[in-house]
Design an enzyme around this catalytic site. Sequence first.
Site, PDB file in Angstrom:
ATOM      1  N   HIS A  90     -10.533  -5.193  11.105  1.00  0.00           N
ATOM      2  CA  HIS A  90     -10.880  -4.457   9.691  1.00  0.00           C
ATOM      3  C   HIS A  90     -12.695  -3.995   9.847  1.00  0.00           C
ATOM      4  CE1 HIS A  90      -7.941  -7.550   7.785  1.00  0.00           C
ATOM      5  NE2 HIS A  90      -8.947  -7.594   6.896  1.00  0.00           N
ATOM      6  N   GLU A 110       0.925  -1.214   0.103  1.00  0.00           N
ATOM      7  CA  GLU A 110      -0.184   0.204  -0.054  1.00  0.00           C
ATOM      8  C   GLU A 110       0.858   0.967   0.142  1.00  0.00           C
ATOM      9  OE1 GLU A 110      -0.986  -2.712   1.880  1.00  0.00           O
ATOM     10  OE2 GLU A 110      -3.234  -3.173   1.136  1.00  0.00           O
TER      11      GLU A 110
END
Lengths: 326, 326
Positions: free
Chosen positions: B129, B60
């Site tokens: 998450h 990322e």
Amino acid sequence: MQMREVKQYDRTMLLSLLKQMLLIRRFEEKASQMYGLRKIGGFCHLYIGQEASAVGAIATLDLKKDYVVSAYRDHGLAIASGMESSVLMAELYGKVTGCSRGKGGSMHFFDKEKHFLGGNGIVGAHIPTATGVALAIRYREQDGVVLCFFGDGAIHQGSFHESVNMAKIWNLPVLYICENNQYGMGTDYRRVSAVTDFSVMGTSYGIEGKQVNGMDVLEVYDAVGEMVQKARKEHAPSLLELKTYRYKGHSMSDPARYRTREELDAFREQDPILLLKARMIRDQRLTEEEFLGMDAEVKKECEEAVEFARESEEPPLESIYQDVLA
Amino acid sequence: MAQVTFREALRQAIDEEMQRDETVFLIGEEVAQYHGAYKVSQGLLEKYGSKRVIDTPISEEGFTGIGIGAAMVGLRPIVEWMTFNFSLQALDQIYNNAAKMRHMSGGQFKIPAVFRGPNGPAEFLSSQHSQALQSIYCHCPGLKVMAPSNPADAKGMLKTAIRDDNPVLFLESELMYNWKGEIKSSESLIPFGEANVVREGEDVTILAFSKPVRLALEAAEELAKEGLETEVIDLRSLRPVDEQAIYTSVKKTNRCVVLDEAWPYASVGSHLCYLVSSNCFDFLDSPVELVCSEDVPVPYNHRLELAVLPSVRKTVQAAKKSAYMV
């Protein structure tokens, strides 16, 4: 150490390399002096000792189509990219005439026209953006090349490893140039590096790696030039480790007590400017008088840069809300 | 008027903008061959090829920075994060590079990039998450932030974001991709900073954005049964935010409930409470109420999870409290 012979190089180019290195040296000495007089604030990372790497590497580029991306020790790289010393000194003074309108300072020199993309202050964080510039070159099917400079401290950041991996899978025209000046701030790179020959790190990602004597501007010029051609023609990224040395501390606040006087003196013996000068004089490509004339010229330029910076206006207060959004 | 899913609306926006402007490209994990982890990029690889729909490794920080670098030299990347949870790996790139490059270069560079993906709590995903991270991205000057609540807005807002010359954080929501809604066949761009009054009422204002707008509308139905007419404002754009629409509504209803899925401390929700409290003080009949996540990580157990997150019941309670009905 084996040095490149000057005979095989064009004299005009040799003089240009020498003069640029000298300009960087004098600019940094002037910056140091002005910092001492508190005309310049904040962090100020000097480049003295490392001149051969900026000058030798950037001399291989055509900055109409190629790019240079730098970390925070950016003064020398900016000068080698053709940015004017007066505009750079004005930026150090925080004046509106500076290259970043006084909002960047020492660590954030930028010049869009001259393809100099920073001046970036977070260790290793510019390595992905430099890779993105290379992606854009490929996207547009141009033949430009990106030189991404960083220090031995940055090579352990994940951003470096992530970037090199992607540059390889997409064949991006980027040279990762680690200027190993031996100390990441106050830490000897040998204390914190699993390998001390950084050029082998290219192997992990299937790209060519090469270790270069960063005190010899001609060796840097040849090595970078070869990799630039590969990047341009074969879209092959590569990794170069330029073994160099900074004479000063990490920044102005660092007295550099982590190293010995002997070590510093040993590197001064390999001073990139004096080495080139000596070889040129020996081979009758330069006279002592010419050198002194050149030195007087760059010193004058630096004096004028200080004068320009001193006389320039402060940025207007209303500019605080400018340049936040486009 | 066609009924399409939120996912399809996003896909159409990207497709149409890629068609319109060849500098627009999509980059991220699984966006090409897998068609996107949430299938937003279905068919785009086949249509535009691997040059413009680029699969990345799980890196990322690297690929976000690559997007930023490409934007610096004129491309318009859409960087897809598989979820905003993973975007924290790239937060340095967003904060220090995307948001600041324009400023520290004295306005020389613009970053026309969109960073998008699912944000906010989902179901049964536990704490890493399932979290709403808008506060982090709204905090930093130099960024714009959008959070649509329905397919038509998603399409119009994403097209605006792609055409904007600034870095835009575009917050979707994992549970919204299958939501259906009507979408105009003609192009309709939705500008930044323009809220939408999705339900008119006289008694209390609920400010919401993204997925909780639906929750606010359900609460409004409940409240209507008890005689309280609720005005629901969908903010759509969080930075810039439509302060005028907020104040106009609160001056009419004299009561305000802010709905935000994020944690309460230093959040978008708490900032909205501050804005309303200080700018509508003379018009308020009661303190501004904040309905948000409990100040804990989101648990896996569904009973606990539901207890942590905002709900219709909590929103109804808050509205009734502001009307002194409880």
